[in-house]
Design an enzyme around this catalytic site. Structure first.
Site, PDB file in Angstrom:
ATOM      1  N   MET A 184       0.033   0.904  46.848  1.00  0.00           N
ATOM      2  CA  MET A 184       0.741   1.886  46.042  1.00  0.00           C
ATOM      3  C   MET A 184       2.239   1.771  46.284  1.00  0.00           C
ATOM      4  SD  MET A 184      -0.486   5.646  45.323  1.00  0.00           S
ATOM      5  CE  MET A 184       0.313   6.884  46.313  1.00  0.00           C
ATOM      6  N   CYS A 185       3.000   1.777  45.231  1.00  0.00           N
ATOM      7  CA  CYS A 185       4.447   1.719  45.318  1.00  0.00           C
ATOM      8  C   CYS A 185       4.992   2.449  44.105  1.00  0.00           C
ATOM      9  CB  CYS A 185       4.968   0.285  45.253  1.00  0.00           C
ATOM     10  SG  CYS A 185       4.486  -0.742  46.645  1.00  0.00           S
ATOM     11  N   SER A 186       6.282   2.702  44.121  1.00  0.00           N
ATOM     12  CA  SER A 186       6.897   3.311  42.941  1.00  0.00           C
ATOM     13  C   SER A 186       7.913   2.341  42.362  1.00  0.00           C
ATOM     14  CB  SER A 186       7.597   4.615  43.336  1.00  0.00           C
ATOM     15  OG  SER A 186       8.510   4.384  44.384  1.00  0.00           O
TER      16      SER A 186
ATOM     17  N   ARG B 217       4.632   7.994  46.616  1.00  0.00           N
ATOM     18  CA  ARG B 217       3.987   6.705  46.346  1.00  0.00           C
ATOM     19  C   ARG B 217       4.417   5.637  47.357  1.00  0.00           C
ATOM     20  NH1 ARG B 217       1.638   6.413  41.268  1.00  0.00           N
ATOM     21  NH2 ARG B 217       1.586   4.146  41.436  1.00  0.00           N
TER      22      ARG B 217
END
Ligand code: SF4
Ligand code: SF4
Lengths: 355, 502
Positions: A1-3, A30
């Site tokens: 998960m990343c933004s 995130r």
């Protein structure tokens, strides 16, 4: 998960860092503080004809060593430390430095490849990392939450017509400055949310075209793939996207004959460049499509079964691409329209006008 | 002088109470191990090869085959097999013949390779809900695609080389008509059509009956040039030059005259009853440039419409050899590992010559990449592919596709009795005897081989889905998704694979 978040103004109106920082910070849940970064285009109008090399140095002594190395290959027009301030949670593992350089006369016909080779050479020395190498643009990244990284680099002092931002939650490799996004090569930068299950295939494919992967993270291959397809092999953005996220064979079989021949040829040739696994990416390009030098583009793309989110919006000539709609709404209350791009289909925002 | 070498390997146990004296087992035993004596079935154990035909035919389940308990004292080096071979050769003064693959080396590297799966950070893909693609193109690929803008539309300026389109990355290997029956050939060809893949003609030409399936058949050109004529080349989906095979690298072939029946004579284009001898080398290929000439001649003969493959046995210097073959213009290279099967080979060659396909494949793939020519040829691995796990591992090591031989025959009923060279195959596969051949129904056989290929395809999709991959090309050469378990450092280095846990 990343933004991930990208903001671009198609009229080259330079925006302050405020929007990109506020937007990306809204998605702090995130990421986990193990990597944040930004890419900005239109940063150095007064040096726009020089390659701006942003280099992370493990220690101060390396600076002279790198400068010496550079002098063997390029003319250094100017160099300086990239200003930072102390931020409580960030340990200064690296000293960021910028060099403005140009390529000696006899190499100018192939200047871009020359710069890439040089960047790969520096990366190989250990201790120094070229994190961006395009013109009139630059990357800022470190370990920390994105807002902390923005404070570290004093981003409030910069303006850009195109911004990318990333907040990292590393899952496959350790957190380190080099592993933070964006990944950048020449005028291309990329932020990526996802995990590439085809990494080994992509990496070995790229190696046979002379790219060396040195950041220990899967996202790096995306920047090189884009460079290979768009800059070196001159594929239009739509088709380069069809390489990264190709249509299924069944869909290809239903295409009109001419299109089908092209897409089949692409899949057969660039099969190892297909990016598998979930991804949402935003790619910024300062020099634009082949043959339309001076223009820039921002491209948003998800994997072909859309296992990662990507949402787009527009308002008055500004386009936003983000992991979450909330990030857009945080900086643009009432967009003219908001849409979710189809799986595997690129959203392209073009920048008009000369630099 | 009869020595205790004649202690039979197997014993046929007949349950006399259950037996109803129907004599079916006797009719079915093609090795003459059962005879009718004194109103009962008598077993001649020394002739039994444990092919299981009688067991499966007995209506009363009255037969069981057992391995004879050893009467020799044990010795770790002088194994029973070692002693048996010496006894046999001291009697015959001849080469020991063998069938199927290497029996001496039990370690299969595939078994020490582990596949990866997604957990948490990455969703696994459910093949029942999402499409997962296995389609594979075999042939030369361009290094880049060139497009030209013509007004609003784009024109493709890159010319693609002819390629084989496979719906699954599993092909059926080259097995000749002569070594196996026409019924077996037909069954394999039908299965290839059913599953959208190819089978190989082998080196014995193509029986008239097989021509309807020829667009799924790779026609072979071997050193004996049996059955090679323009219509044959024209009919096939591709042409394959056989330089060597894994079960007998550097060795030719010998089909005895007794097996050259009228049909085989017609297909192979040699006289009835004449020995069919494939020389060890191609006598027009003594060097790599000669191979390039043959590749080009075959391309010319098929008007550049068909891929030309080259098959070699995996030998020590395989990487350099394959680089040469690639540069000689081969559209695909088949690497046959040292465990590959065969109908007949000298045992000493089968068990001692060549290297494992896993290592050969890994080093060839790496070498071609280093030379920047990996796109110019496809790599097909064969010799040891026993299940879909082996298929996935071979592809992850760098193969474009694999070929199966023994597995396809087992699907037809082969029990790996290792007596193909006798021509008495009780299952109608490795035989030309009309009575034995009639035991194999090509339609039923095709269904079984097709079922096998289907089952493996479904399993491959499960393997890909678990790894979060929805198309086979993203597994190809993806050694990151393999880990070695119980392999030494050097082996891992050659395989380009990390040890498990790292
Ligand atoms: S097939 Fe079975 S029942 Fe018939 S004779 Fe043989 S052992 Fe007896
Ligand atoms: S093909 Fe026939 S003879 Fe050869 S091993 Fe299989 S069952 Fe035995």
């Amino acid at each position: 998960m990343c933004s991930i978040l990208g903001i671009v103004n198609e009229n080259r109106k330079r925006l302050s860092a405020k929007y990109i920082v506020e937007g990306i910070s809204l998605m702090n849940d995130r990421c986990n503080g193990l990597g944040g970064g930004f890419a900005a285009y239109g940063l150095y109008p007064e040096y726009k004809d020089y390659y701006a090399l942003h280099i992370l140095l493990k220690d101060f002594e390396l600076k002279d060593q790198v400068a010496e190395m550079l002098k063997d290959y390029v003319n250094i027009y100017k160099d300086e430390e990239i200003e930072t301030r102390n931020v409580e949670r960030i340990s200064q593992d690296y000293i960021p430095w910028r060099f403005f350089v140009d390529v000696p006369e006899r190499y100018t016909s192939d200047a871009d490849n020359y710069i890439i080779d040089l960047a790969m050479k520096i990366n190989n020395t250990g201790g120094a990392l070229v994190i961006s190498s395009g013109k009139n643009m630059g990357v800022f990244k470190a370990i920390g939450y994105p807002d902390e990284v923005a404070r570290l680099y004093k981003l409030e002092n910069y303006k850009a017509y195109m911004w990318l931002a990333h907040g990292r939650y590393p899952t496959n490799t350790r957190g380190w400055w080099g592993g933070a996004h964006p990944f950048s090569i020449l005028d291309y930068s990329i932020v990526h949310n996802g995990e590439i299950t085809s990494y080994g295939t992509n990496k070995r494919f790229l190696e046979s075209y002379g790219y060396k992967c040195s950041y220990f993270t899967d996202s790096e291959v995306l920047a090189y793939l884009w460079d290979l397809l768009v800059r070196r092999h001159k594929l239009p953005i739509e088709l380069a996207s069809e390489v990264l996220a190709p249509p299924f064979w069944e869909q290809i079989e239903r295409m009109p004959p001419e299109k089908r021949r092209i897409i089949e040829a692409l899949r057969m040739t660039y099969g190892p460049a297909m990016v598998n696994g979930p991804f949402g990416i935003v790619i910024a390009n300062g020099s634009g499509l082949t043959g339309t030098a001076g223009n820039g583009t921002m491209v948003g793309l998800s994997d072909r079964i859309k296992l990662r989110p990507l949402i787009c919006a527009r308002k008055n000539g500004t386009t936003f691409m983000a992991s979450e709609e909330s990030a857009i709404k945080a900086v643009c209350k009432n967009p003219d329209n908001v849409w979710a791009p189809h799986a595997g289909k690129p959203t392209v925002a073009m920048v008009n006008g000369d630099v | 002088m009869e020595m205790y070498s004649s202690v039979p390997e197997f014993r046929v146990d007949i349950d006399r109470q259950a037996c109803r004296l129907c004599k079916r087992c006797i009719e079915n035993c093609s090795f003459g191990a059962l005879e009718w004596r004194d109103n009962k079935v008598k077993a001649f154990n020394d002739r039994c090869v444990a092919c299981q035909r009688c067991v499966s035919m007995c209506p009363e389940d009255a037969i069981a085959l057992r391995r004879t308990p050893s009467v020799m004292s044990a010795h770790p080096i002088w194994t029973e097999n070692a002693r048996r071979d010496v006894f046999t050769q001291s009697r015959t003064g001849a080469i020991l013949l063998a069938s199927t693959g290497n029996e001496l080396h039990e370690q299969v590297i595939f078994d020490n390779l582990l596949l990866d799966a997604c957990q948490v950070t990455n969703p696994a893909i459910d093949p029942l809900r999402e499409p997962i693609e296995l389609r594979t193109y075999i042939g030369r690929k361009p290094r880049f695609v060139e497009l030209e803008e013509l007004g609003d539309s784009l024109r493709l300026n890159t010319k693609l080389s002819p390629a084989l389109k496979l719906e699954i990355p599993i092909m059926i290997a080259q097995m000749s008509y002569g070594a196996i029956s026409v019924e077996a050939h037909e069954a394999l060809a039908r299965a290839a059509v059913m599953r959208g893949t190819t089978m190989g003609s082998g080196e014995g030409g193509l029986h008239k009956k097989l021509y309807p399936y020829a667009d799924h058949i790779i026609v072979q050109v071997a050193s004996g040039r049996f059955g090679v004529h323009p219509a044959y080349l024209e009919a096939g989906a591709a042409v394959e030059i056989k330089i060597g095979q894994g079960a007998k690298p550097g060795i030719g072939g010998h089909l005895p005259g007794t097996k050259i029946t009228d049909e085989i004579s017609e297909t192979r284009m040699i006289p009835i009853g004449a020995d069919a001898i494939s020389p060890a080398p191609h006598h027009d290929i003594y060097s790599i440039e000669d191979l390039a000439q043959l590749v080009n001649a075959l391309k010319e003969a098929t008007r550049y419409k068909k891929p030309v493959l080259v098959k070699i046995a995996a030998v020590h210097n395989v990487a350099a050899i394959c680089s040469g073959i690639c540069r000689a213009g081969a559209d695909a290279i088949v690497i046959d590992g040292f465990r590959a099967g065969t109908g007949a080979t000298p045992k000493v060659i089968r068990d001692n010559v060549g290297i494992p396909v896993e290592l050969a494949l890994a080093s060839v793939d790496q070498r071609l990449r280093e030379e920047g020519i990996r796109n110019e040829t496809s790599i097909i691995a064969s010799g040891t592919i026993r299940n879909s796990g082996d298929v996935a591992k071979a592809i992850a090591l760098g193969a474009d596709a694999v070929k199966i031989g023994t597995a396809a025959l087992i699907a037809l009923g082969c029990t790996v009795c290792k007596r193909c060279y006798t021509g008495k195959c009780a299952w109608g596969i490795a035989t030309q005897d009309p009575e034995l051949r009639s035991r194999l129904d090509p339609v039923e056989g095709a269904q079984r081989v097709s079922n096998l290929l289907l089952a493996w395809s479904i399993e491959l999709k499960e393997i890909l889905g678990a790894a979060g991959i929805n198309s086979i090309e993203s597994l190809r050469g993806n050694r990151d998704r393999l880990r070695g378990y119980g392999l030494d450092h050097t082996t891992l280095e050659i395989l380009g694979v990390q040890p498990a846990g790292s």
